[in-house]
Design an enzyme around this catalytic site. Structure first.
Site, PDB file in Angstrom:
ATOM      1  N   HIS A 119     -26.184  -5.728 -33.288  1.00 59.46           N
ATOM      2  CA  HIS A 119     -26.459  -7.169 -33.247  1.00 59.46           C
ATOM      3  C   HIS A 119     -27.128  -7.515 -31.926  1.00 59.46           C
ATOM      4  CE1 HIS A 119     -22.399  -6.352 -31.769  1.00 59.46           C
ATOM      5  NE2 HIS A 119     -22.582  -7.327 -30.901  1.00 59.46           N
ATOM      6  N   HIS A 125     -26.263  -1.516 -42.482  1.00 59.81           N
ATOM      7  CA  HIS A 125     -25.315  -1.205 -41.409  1.00 59.81           C
ATOM      8  C   HIS A 125     -25.766  -0.012 -40.578  1.00 59.81           C
ATOM      9  CE1 HIS A 125     -21.284  -0.994 -39.534  1.00 59.81           C
ATOM     10  NE2 HIS A 125     -21.618   0.292 -39.434  1.00 59.81           N
ATOM     11  N   CYS A 136     -16.316  -3.431 -41.826  1.00 60.89           N
ATOM     12  CA  CYS A 136     -17.190  -4.019 -40.804  1.00 60.89           C
ATOM     13  C   CYS A 136     -17.240  -5.546 -40.966  1.00 60.89           C
ATOM     14  CB  CYS A 136     -18.589  -3.412 -40.922  1.00 60.89           C
ATOM     15  SG  CYS A 136     -19.806  -4.248 -39.896  1.00 60.89           S
ATOM     16  N   HIS A 144     -21.704  -2.978 -35.539  1.00 61.77           N
ATOM     17  CA  HIS A 144     -22.827  -3.229 -36.450  1.00 61.77           C
ATOM     18  C   HIS A 144     -23.881  -3.845 -35.530  1.00 61.77           C
ATOM     19  CE1 HIS A 144     -24.406  -4.820 -40.550  1.00 61.77           C
ATOM     20  NE2 HIS A 144     -25.304  -5.166 -39.634  1.00 61.77           N
ATOM     21  N   HIS A 185     -27.548 -10.563 -29.330  1.00 69.63           N
ATOM     22  CA  HIS A 185     -27.121 -11.877 -28.874  1.00 69.63           C
ATOM     23  C   HIS A 185     -28.378 -12.640 -28.457  1.00 69.63           C
ATOM     24  CE1 HIS A 185     -22.783 -10.781 -28.253  1.00 69.63           C
ATOM     25  NE2 HIS A 185     -23.307  -9.575 -28.131  1.00 69.63           N
ATOM     26  N   GLY A 187     -19.419  -3.343 -23.374  1.00 71.40           N
ATOM     27  CA  GLY A 187     -18.843  -4.566 -23.949  1.00 71.40           C
ATOM     28  C   GLY A 187     -19.024  -4.693 -25.449  1.00 71.40           C
ATOM     29  N   CYS A 211     -20.737  -6.831 -41.912  1.00 67.77           N
ATOM     30  CA  CYS A 211     -21.072  -6.571 -43.322  1.00 67.77           C
ATOM     31  C   CYS A 211     -20.355  -7.576 -44.221  1.00 67.77           C
ATOM     32  CB  CYS A 211     -20.713  -5.137 -43.710  1.00 67.77           C
ATOM     33  SG  CYS A 211     -21.905  -3.912 -43.113  1.00 67.77           S
TER      34      CYS A 211
HETATM   35  P1  5GP Z   1     -20.282  -7.517 -28.773  1.00 68.39           P
HETATM   36  O1  5GP Z   1     -19.016  -7.772 -27.986  1.00 68.39           O
HETATM   37  O2  5GP Z   1     -20.070  -6.393 -29.761  1.00 68.39           O
HETATM   38  O3  5GP Z   1     -21.518  -7.366 -27.982  1.00 68.39           O
HETATM   39  O4  5GP Z   1     -20.518  -8.841 -29.615  1.00 68.39           O
HETATM   40  C1  5GP Z   1     -19.751  -9.168 -30.717  1.00 68.39           C
HETATM   41  C2  5GP Z   1     -19.760 -10.667 -30.834  1.00 68.39           C
HETATM   42  O5  5GP Z   1     -19.337 -11.009 -32.129  1.00 68.39           O
HETATM   43  C3  5GP Z   1     -18.823 -11.362 -29.848  1.00 68.39           C
HETATM   44  O6  5GP Z   1     -19.579 -12.222 -28.997  1.00 68.39           O
HETATM   45  C4  5GP Z   1     -17.855 -12.123 -30.750  1.00 68.39           C
HETATM   46  O7  5GP Z   1     -17.547 -13.408 -30.262  1.00 68.39           O
HETATM   47  C5  5GP Z   1     -18.601 -12.197 -32.071  1.00 68.39           C
HETATM   48  N1  5GP Z   1     -17.751 -12.191 -33.241  1.00 68.39           N
HETATM   49  C6  5GP Z   1     -16.705 -11.345 -33.497  1.00 68.39           C
HETATM   50  N2  5GP Z   1     -16.172 -11.629 -34.697  1.00 68.39           N
HETATM   51  C7  5GP Z   1     -16.890 -12.667 -35.208  1.00 68.39           C
HETATM   52  C8  5GP Z   1     -16.789 -13.404 -36.430  1.00 68.39           C
HETATM   53  O8  5GP Z   1     -15.966 -13.161 -37.304  1.00 68.39           O
HETATM   54  N3  5GP Z   1     -17.701 -14.405 -36.601  1.00 68.39           N
HETATM   55  C9  5GP Z   1     -18.646 -14.710 -35.667  1.00 68.39           C
HETATM   56  N4  5GP Z   1     -19.470 -15.708 -35.947  1.00 68.39           N
HETATM   57  N5  5GP Z   1     -18.774 -14.022 -34.514  1.00 68.39           N
HETATM   58  C10 5GP Z   1     -17.883 -13.022 -34.287  1.00 68.39           C
HETATM   59 ZN    ZN Z   2     -21.724  -3.543 -40.878  1.00 66.61          ZN
END
Ligand code: 5GP
Ligand code: ZN
Length: 114
Positions: A100, A46, A4, A98, A102, A93, A7
């Site tokens: 999160h 996690h 992950c 894990h 935004h 999307g 993680c």
């Molecule tokens: P999701 O698409 O799952 O809602 O959001 C995942 C977010 O994690 C995306 O906006 C992507 O830009 C961000 N992200 C993916 N890998 C990394 C990383 O290694 N570092 C950081 N800071 N953000 C990441």
């Molecule tokens: Zn994780």
């Protein structure tokens, strides 16, 4: 969880621009910013998404919301206004499994949609 990305950020194995941390919660800048300010708030344990977290770590959700609130009060975020979004599942999307949140802030954020 060994495979992950988030993680690994928690463990310091992948670098990130950390903007908030306490015992339970970590927050860092999104690597692909979608707004003037774009942060990700995560729990240090996690769970793959909001639904799993509601069942397995409901207290953790409140800890994340408190962290967002504390951070917004300490910075210009509260004054400027911000949006909190979490994606559940690939169709919505979600790309990192894990949980999160935004946190987005800008002069003008477009409304939701495709
Ligand atoms: P999701 O698409 O799952 O809602 O959001 C995942 C977010 O994690 C995306 O906006 C992507 O830009 C961000 N992200 C993916 N890998 C990394 C990383 O290694 N570092 C950081 N800071 N953000 C990441
Ligand atoms: Zn994780």
């Amino acid at each position: 969880m060994t495979d992950c990305i988030f993680c690994k950020i928690i463990d310091g194995k992948i670098p990130a621009e950390i903007i908030f941390e306490n015992e339970d919660v970590l927050a860092f800048r999104d690597i692909q910013s979608q707004a003037r300010e774009h942060f990700l708030f995560i729990h240090k344990t996690h769970q793959k998404d909001l639904v799993e977290m509601v069942h397995e770590n409901p207290d953790g959700l409140l800890q994340i919301m408190k962290a967002i609130s504390e951070f917004s009060n300490k910075t210009k975020l509260k004054e400027n206004g911000f949006r909190v979004v979490t994606n559940v599942g690939r169709n919505a999307g979600q790309s990192v499994f894990h949980t999160h949140f935004h946190v987005l802030s800008d002069n003008h954020l477009g409304k939701f949609g495709k």
